[in-house]
Design a protein around this motif. Structure first.
Motif, PDB file in Angstrom:
ATOM      1  N   ARG A   7       7.398   7.810  -7.927  1.00 47.66           N
ATOM      2  CA  ARG A   7       6.260   8.719  -7.760  1.00 47.66           C
ATOM      3  C   ARG A   7       5.258   8.068  -6.830  1.00 47.66           C
ATOM      4  O   ARG A   7       5.057   6.850  -6.866  1.00 47.66           O
ATOM      5  CB  ARG A   7       5.627   8.988  -9.121  1.00 47.66           C
ATOM      6  N   TRP A   8       4.633   8.880  -5.987  1.00 47.21           N
ATOM      7  CA  TRP A   8       3.625   8.369  -5.070  1.00 47.21           C
ATOM      8  C   TRP A   8       2.346   8.083  -5.843  1.00 47.21           C
ATOM      9  O   TRP A   8       1.850   8.897  -6.607  1.00 47.21           O
ATOM     10  CB  TRP A   8       3.338   9.392  -3.969  1.00 47.21           C
ATOM     11  N   SER A   9       1.828   6.867  -5.666  1.00 44.36           N
ATOM     12  CA  SER A   9       0.576   6.486  -6.306  1.00 44.36           C
ATOM     13  C   SER A   9      -0.538   6.610  -5.279  1.00 44.36           C
ATOM     14  O   SER A   9      -0.545   5.896  -4.274  1.00 44.36           O
ATOM     15  CB  SER A   9       0.654   5.041  -6.814  1.00 44.36           C
ATOM     16  N   LYS A  10      -1.468   7.511  -5.543  1.00 45.71           N
ATOM     17  CA  LYS A  10      -2.589   7.689  -4.613  1.00 45.71           C
ATOM     18  C   LYS A  10      -3.480   6.453  -4.602  1.00 45.71           C
ATOM     19  O   LYS A  10      -3.990   6.064  -3.557  1.00 45.71           O
ATOM     20  CB  LYS A  10      -3.411   8.915  -5.017  1.00 45.71           C
ATOM     21  N   ALA A  11      -3.656   5.831  -5.759  1.00 49.69           N
ATOM     22  CA  ALA A  11      -4.533   4.661  -5.845  1.00 49.69           C
ATOM     23  C   ALA A  11      -3.974   3.481  -5.054  1.00 49.69           C
ATOM     24  O   ALA A  11      -4.705   2.787  -4.358  1.00 49.69           O
ATOM     25  CB  ALA A  11      -4.734   4.265  -7.305  1.00 49.69           C
ATOM     26  N   ARG A  12      -2.677   3.256  -5.172  1.00 52.55           N
ATOM     27  CA  ARG A  12      -2.066   2.102  -4.503  1.00 52.55           C
ATOM     28  C   ARG A  12      -1.466   2.450  -3.147  1.00 52.55           C
ATOM     29  O   ARG A  12      -0.996   1.573  -2.429  1.00 52.55           O
ATOM     30  CB  ARG A  12      -0.994   1.497  -5.407  1.00 52.55           C
ATOM     31  N   LYS A  13      -1.384   3.734  -2.864  1.00 50.05           N
ATOM     32  CA  LYS A  13      -0.839   4.225  -1.600  1.00 50.05           C
ATOM     33  C   LYS A  13       0.579   3.719  -1.349  1.00 50.05           C
ATOM     34  O   LYS A  13       0.904   3.196  -0.279  1.00 50.05           O
ATOM     35  CB  LYS A  13      -1.749   3.848  -0.429  1.00 50.05           C
ATOM     36  N   TYR A  15       4.928   4.222  -3.177  1.00 51.87           N
ATOM     37  CA  TYR A  15       5.794   4.773  -4.199  1.00 51.87           C
ATOM     38  C   TYR A  15       5.986   3.731  -5.296  1.00 51.87           C
ATOM     39  O   TYR A  15       6.121   2.539  -5.021  1.00 51.87           O
ATOM     40  CB  TYR A  15       7.159   5.154  -3.624  1.00 51.87           C
ATOM     41  N   GLU A  16       5.979   4.193  -6.552  1.00 49.27           N
ATOM     42  CA  GLU A  16       6.205   3.295  -7.682  1.00 49.27           C
ATOM     43  C   GLU A  16       7.367   3.808  -8.516  1.00 49.27           C
ATOM     44  O   GLU A  16       7.493   5.018  -8.746  1.00 49.27           O
ATOM     45  CB  GLU A  16       4.957   3.204  -8.555  1.00 49.27           C
ATOM     46  N   GLN A  18       9.341   4.818 -11.629  1.00 49.19           N
ATOM     47  CA  GLN A  18       8.962   5.337 -12.937  1.00 49.19           C
ATOM     48  C   GLN A  18      10.065   5.129 -13.975  1.00 49.19           C
ATOM     49  O   GLN A  18       9.792   5.084 -15.163  1.00 49.19           O
ATOM     50  CB  GLN A  18       8.645   6.839 -12.833  1.00 49.19           C
TER      51      GLN A  18
END
Length: 155
Positions: A7-13, A15-16, A18
């Motif tokens: 999933r794309w993390s907006k905070a970390r910019k 993909y993480e 899951q």
């Protein structure tokens, strides 16, 4: 069949990951295989534990011999107690460090000094009274040195 879920993390910019999606039959098969060899893995763990116990006893015996070589005035029973205490696996003590396992002179001496500090001086009482560690060690340094000098001389 399996798929990695990201999933794309907006905070970390970025993909993480899951987790992993798998089909139900594949999950059941994996569980079945794990349970099937549970006994084998348990026996392997037990054999490894027994082997480590034998290795520990051998190491502690060699460490006690090294203590007696470096400190011939030390009582043999005390040398064994020091080696057992310092050489306990996963203890974090100097005897289990790389230098301790190699029976390097400095590491063995540090184990002996620690034993003298705790058993032959009022070091622990000083710590319990709130004296800072460095100051407590400084106060008992001459007592430790005296015992080391006695032990360095053959009986």
């Amino acid at each position: 069949m399996s798929a990695v879920v990201i999933r794309w993390s907006k905070a970390r910019k970025r993909y993480e990951r899951q987790g992993v999606l798998v089909e139900q039959p594949a999950l059941e098969l994996a569980e079945e295989q794990c349970l099937a060899d549970e006994d084998v893995r348990a026996r392997q763990r037990e054999r490894a534990r027994e082997k480590r116990a034998v290795e520990d006893v051998d190491f502690q015996k060699r460490m006690a011999q090294e203590i007696l070589r470096l400190f011939p005035g030390c009582d043999a029973n005390r040398a064994e107690a020091i080696a057992e205490h310092a050489g306990t696996r996963s203890s974090g003590r100097v005897g289990r460090s790389a230098a301790g396992r190699a029976l390097e002179e400095n590491a063995v001496t540090l184990a002996v000094v620690a034993s003298i500090r705790h058993l032959d001086t009022p070091y622990d009482e000083l710590l319990m009274a709130g004296v800072p560690r460095a100051e407590a060690r400084e106060r008992i340094r001459t007592q430790v040195d005296e015992v080391l000098d006695q032990w360095r001389r053959p009986r």
